[in-house]
Design a protein around this motif. Structure first.
Motif, PDB file in Angstrom:
ATOM      1  N   VAL A   1       0.804  -1.241   0.000  1.00 22.66           N
ATOM      2  CA  VAL A   1       0.000   0.000   0.000  1.00 22.66           C
ATOM      3  C   VAL A   1       0.830   1.282   0.000  1.00 22.66           C
ATOM      4  O   VAL A   1       0.278   2.380  -0.029  1.00 22.66           O
ATOM      5  N   GLY A   2       2.160   1.151   0.078  1.00 24.09           N
ATOM      6  CA  GLY A   2       3.021   2.333   0.096  1.00 24.09           C
ATOM      7  C   GLY A   2       3.409   2.731   1.509  1.00 24.09           C
ATOM      8  O   GLY A   2       2.710   2.405   2.476  1.00 24.09           O
ATOM      9  N   PRO A   3       4.533   3.452   1.663  1.00 25.08           N
ATOM     10  CA  PRO A   3       5.067   3.788   2.988  1.00 25.08           C
ATOM     11  C   PRO A   3       4.134   4.632   3.856  1.00 25.08           C
ATOM     12  O   PRO A   3       4.158   4.529   5.079  1.00 25.08           O
ATOM     13  N   THR A   4       3.292   5.461   3.235  1.00 26.10           N
ATOM     14  CA  THR A   4       2.405   6.322   4.019  1.00 26.10           C
ATOM     15  C   THR A   4       1.216   5.557   4.578  1.00 26.10           C
ATOM     16  O   THR A   4       0.733   5.845   5.684  1.00 26.10           O
ATOM     17  N   ASP A   5       0.739   4.560   3.847  1.00 28.20           N
ATOM     18  CA  ASP A   5      -0.473   3.830   4.247  1.00 28.20           C
ATOM     19  C   ASP A   5      -0.203   2.518   4.981  1.00 28.20           C
ATOM     20  O   ASP A   5      -1.140   1.892   5.478  1.00 28.20           O
TER      21      ASP A   5
END
Length: 266
Positions: free
Chosen positions: A206-210
């Motif tokens: 989901v990516g580093p932010t999520d």
């Protein structure tokens, strides 16, 4: 198959595992031609270990990244730190060298990630992200391609492994505590060399932010335990990996190198 030339940046315990794999014949399609480490003696030690394999072309311990790149290795293993990957990645990819990295945390920086992707594409080179102390990249990536999902990463560590970080307190030696809760970007900012695997799992999903991340400190704990959970409408996957030492990270590099040249890929 033609022999691939290999170099290593970061000549600690994990580089020693790669050297031993070369010596034992587990990497027959590679020749180590260069080593570099902040401590020259470590680079010289790894070079000396493998030089008897090819005495006519001895492995060169280098005193700078520039000297290493001048050797034009086909593949460079980066086993030092996210800061080292930042210094090495773009010049190496432009130089025609492919990278195999353990310092995946550097890629939590979106701008750097995009720069690496663009540079590799323009120069027909690749950056290989190894599994390190976790697994399940295949199922994680598949779920994220299939449909929208959520992902979390929970890790348990010894308080001693958290020394020299902003969260460390002496009370952790006697008291279990969750010392960090946030996302993968927050985690790598707090622990630049200790949660690369969390960033790796986030990039696969989901990516580093999520990617939700928590770190728990447990008194007298030995090793690391990582639990990754990915959930979508149709699939619920849990990867739970305990490792007593960091050796699995070095062996994941060996496995990646074998896959690169193998006619059958796991």
């Amino acid at each position: 198959m033609n022999t691939k030339t290999l170099a290593i940046v970061g000549c600690g315990k994990l580089a020693q595992i790669v050297a031993e794999a070369l010596i034992s014949g587990l990497l027959p399609n590679y020749q180590l031609i260069g080593t570099y480490s902040r401590t020259f003696e470590k680079a010289a030690h790894i070079a000396a270990l493998v030089t008897p394999l090819h005495p006519d072309v001895p492995c060169k311990p280098c005193t700078s990244i520039a000297d290493l790149l001048a050797l034009k290795p086909d593949y460079i293993i980066e086993a030092a730190s996210p800061a080292s990957l930042r210094e090495l990645a773009l010049p190496a990819l432009k130089n025609g060298s492919n990278l195999v990295t353990l310092s995946i945390g550097a890629l939590a920086d979106t701008d750097f990630y995009e720069a690496v992707k663009k540079t590799a594409s323009e120069n027909n080179t690749r950056l290989h992200l190894v599994s390190g102390a976790i697994g399940g990249f295949d199922v994680m990536r598949t779920i994220s391609l299939m449909e929208s999902c959520t992902a979390s990463f929970d890790t348990e560590k010894s308080p001693n492994s958290l020394k020299n970080t902003p969260v460390y307190e002496e009370s952790l030696q006697t008291e279990q505590r969750r010392v960090m809760e946030g996302n993968a970007k927050d985690a790598i900012a707090l622990f630049p060399s200790k949660v690369n695997v969390a960033v790796a799992a986030s990039l696969a999903t989901v990516g580093p932010t999520d990617m939700k991340v928590s770190v728990t400190s447990t008194p007298d704990y030995v090793g690391d335990r990582h639990r990754i959970e990915v959930q979508s409408e149709q699939v619920h996957a849990v990867m739970d990996v305990y490792s007593k030492t960091s050796q699995i990270a070095g062996w994941s590099v060996v496995n990646t190198l074998r896959n690169i040249t193998s006619p059958i890929v796991f």
